[in-house]
Design a protein around this motif. Structure first.
Motif, PDB file in Angstrom:
ATOM      1  N   ASN A   1      -0.796  14.611   1.359  1.00 36.56           N
ATOM      2  CA  ASN A   1      -2.009  14.494   0.838  1.00 36.56           C
ATOM      3  C   ASN A   1      -2.488  13.070   0.318  1.00 36.56           C
ATOM      4  OD1 ASN A   1      -2.117  17.184   1.544  1.00 36.56           O
ATOM      5  ND2 ASN A   1      -2.134  17.864  -0.524  1.00 36.56           N
ATOM      6  N   THR A   2      -1.422  12.590  -0.289  1.00 36.63           N
ATOM      7  CA  THR A   2      -1.765  11.096  -0.598  1.00 36.63           C
ATOM      8  C   THR A   2      -1.770  10.268   0.432  1.00 36.63           C
ATOM      9  OG1 THR A   2      -0.138  11.797  -2.422  1.00 36.63           O
ATOM     10  CG2 THR A   2      -0.644   9.399  -2.718  1.00 36.63           C
ATOM     11  N   LEU A   3      -0.962  10.286   1.550  1.00 36.23           N
ATOM     12  CA  LEU A   3      -0.978   9.262   2.321  1.00 36.23           C
ATOM     13  C   LEU A   3      -2.381   9.238   3.395  1.00 36.23           C
ATOM     14  CD1 LEU A   3       2.778   9.676   3.627  1.00 36.23           C
ATOM     15  CD2 LEU A   3       1.755   7.664   2.005  1.00 36.23           C
ATOM     16  N   VAL A   4      -2.764  10.416   3.403  1.00 42.55           N
ATOM     17  CA  VAL A   4      -3.707  10.378   4.516  1.00 42.55           C
ATOM     18  C   VAL A   4      -5.314   9.762   4.310  1.00 42.55           C
ATOM     19  CG1 VAL A   4      -2.758  12.392   6.108  1.00 42.55           C
ATOM     20  CG2 VAL A   4      -4.321  12.800   3.902  1.00 42.55           C
ATOM     21  N   VAL A   5      -6.014   9.084   5.112  1.00 42.64           N
ATOM     22  CA  VAL A   5      -7.518   8.711   4.766  1.00 42.64           C
ATOM     23  C   VAL A   5      -8.320   9.910   5.110  1.00 42.64           C
ATOM     24  CG1 VAL A   5      -9.077   7.049   5.366  1.00 42.64           C
ATOM     25  CG2 VAL A   5      -6.563   6.693   5.440  1.00 42.64           C
TER      26      VAL A   5
ATOM     27  N   LEU B   1       0.874  -1.054  -0.110  1.00 37.15           N
ATOM     28  CA  LEU B   1      -0.231  -0.186  -0.210  1.00 37.15           C
ATOM     29  C   LEU B   1       0.704   1.225   0.022  1.00 37.15           C
ATOM     30  CD1 LEU B   1      -2.765   1.116   0.320  1.00 37.15           C
ATOM     31  CD2 LEU B   1      -2.353   1.129   2.807  1.00 37.15           C
ATOM     32  N   LEU B   2       1.907   1.170   0.858  1.00 41.89           N
ATOM     33  CA  LEU B   2       2.954   2.135   1.059  1.00 41.89           C
ATOM     34  C   LEU B   2       3.547   2.409  -0.429  1.00 41.89           C
ATOM     35  CD1 LEU B   2       3.979   4.665   2.541  1.00 41.89           C
ATOM     36  CD2 LEU B   2       5.701   3.023   3.376  1.00 41.89           C
ATOM     37  N   ALA B   3       4.000   1.420  -0.901  1.00 44.66           N
ATOM     38  CA  ALA B   3       4.757   1.491  -2.255  1.00 44.66           C
ATOM     39  C   ALA B   3       3.821   2.068  -3.384  1.00 44.66           C
ATOM     40  CB  ALA B   3       5.101  -0.008  -2.682  1.00 44.66           C
ATOM     41  N   SER B   4       2.537   1.661  -3.350  1.00 43.16           N
ATOM     42  CA  SER B   4       1.684   2.258  -4.364  1.00 43.16           C
ATOM     43  C   SER B   4       1.515   3.749  -4.344  1.00 43.16           C
ATOM     44  CB  SER B   4       0.241   1.598  -4.309  1.00 43.16           C
ATOM     45  OG  SER B   4      -0.358   1.915  -3.716  1.00 43.16           O
TER      46      SER B   4
END
Ligand SMILES: C[S@@+](CC[C@H](N)C(=O)[O-])C[C@H]1O[C@@H](n2cnc3c(N)ncnc32)[C@H](O)[C@@H]1O
Length: 286
Positions: A84-88, A45-48
């Protein structure tokens, strides 16, 4: 265009090899700066998510990207885009509505009727549906004019959406109060817009919950709402955030967390109190 980006990023995503040591240092960097932490099972998930940003910048080595983020003074704006990409940002209008109703009717109304301006902080407000729901309730009780309502989040993209006040229909997946929805929301087939008067009643501000100085500079509050974010932090990080929030609460003030969250495992001087089935954490009067 979007499809091209998606397919290119998924190609990179599948090609991106995040070795255990590089996963570990990137994960530490993210946790140190914003509190989120990934387990080894979340490595793909982190890699994507990383691959999306690396693609934009033209990096093909996660280690080089890490060095850039960690040591290059020009990486600040990139780090924000990564955040911004990481947070839910999952949220919606009227989420956990009963808790907000209780907070307003059992706590804010009695305090507000004493005539003093109340200060309320909605920490980690995402795209804003939560403080906007709260503002609807405060207005319903004639309190909105006498409340300073501050809403913060770490995501600049989420806050931009909050300031605009335009949402998709999923933001209104539950409507426990049709009267409030009809009064404040304009609903079409595929969009929901908030009346400007409501948006303007909220002061939107970017803030990282790990930034103790920024939290302190907000001043003190009668009520702090911090829901569905501590779950993303390990206990050691979450307890530091709780301590920082606690120190911004006025005597007699209260902290509200999500319905599935509990602060009882953290050492804190806040007292857990139940009202109408809702748990709040109060700062006891001396
Ligand atoms: C799942 S949303 C919760 C939104 C809202 N409180 C609710 O309950 O519906 C979690 C939010 O926490 C924010 N967040 C995550 N880490 C944060 C941090 N270190 N500081 C401030 N906000 C953070 C995210 O950007 C996201 O908008």
């Amino acid at each position: 265009m979007a499809d091209t980006t998606r397919s290119a990023s998924s190609q990179l995503g599948s090609a991106l090899e995040l070795t255990a040591p590089v996963f570990s240092i990137l994960n530490s960097l993210i946790e140190e700066r914003i509190g989120l932490s990934y387990t080894l099972q979340d490595r793909d998930l982190l890699a994507s998510k990383l691959s999306l940003r690396m693609l934009e910048l033209g990096y093909d080595s996660p280690l080089d990207y890490y060095y850039f983020l960690r040591y290059d003074s020009a990486s600040q704006s990139e780090f924000q885009l990564l955040v911004n990409t990481l947070v839910v940002n999952e949220t919606f209008f009227f989420r956990e509505f009963a808790s907000l109703v209780t907070l307003v009717s059992h706590y804010a109304v009695p305090l507000g009727s004493a005539g003093r301006t109340l200060r309320i902080w909605c920490a980690a407000c995402s795209t804003g549906e939560e403080p906007l729901t709260l503002a609807m309730l405060l207005e319903q009780h004639g309190l909105l004019d006498r409340v300073e309502l501050v809403a913060t989040d770490i995501s600049s993209a989420a806050l931009a959406r909050a300031r605009e006040g335009h949402y998709g229909r999923r933001s209104l997946r539950q409507v426990p109060s049709p009267e409030l929805a009809a009064k404040w929301l304009t609903v079409t087939d595929n969009a929901v817009s908030v009346k400007p008067g409501l948006r303007q009643a909220v002061r939107w501000q970017q803030l990282n919950l790990l930034d103790a100085a920024a939290i302190q500079s907000l001043g003190d509050f009668d009520f702090i709402i911090c829901r569905n974010v501590l779950i993303y932090f390990r206990d050691s990080v979450a307890s530091g955030v709780v301590r920082a929030l606690e120190s911004q609460l006025r005597q007699g003030g209260a902290l509200l967390v999500g319905v599935s969250e509990s602060l009882l495992r953290f050492s804190s001087s806040l007292v857990c109190e139940e009202k109408a089935g809702v748990f709040v954490y109060r700062k006891a009067n001396p």
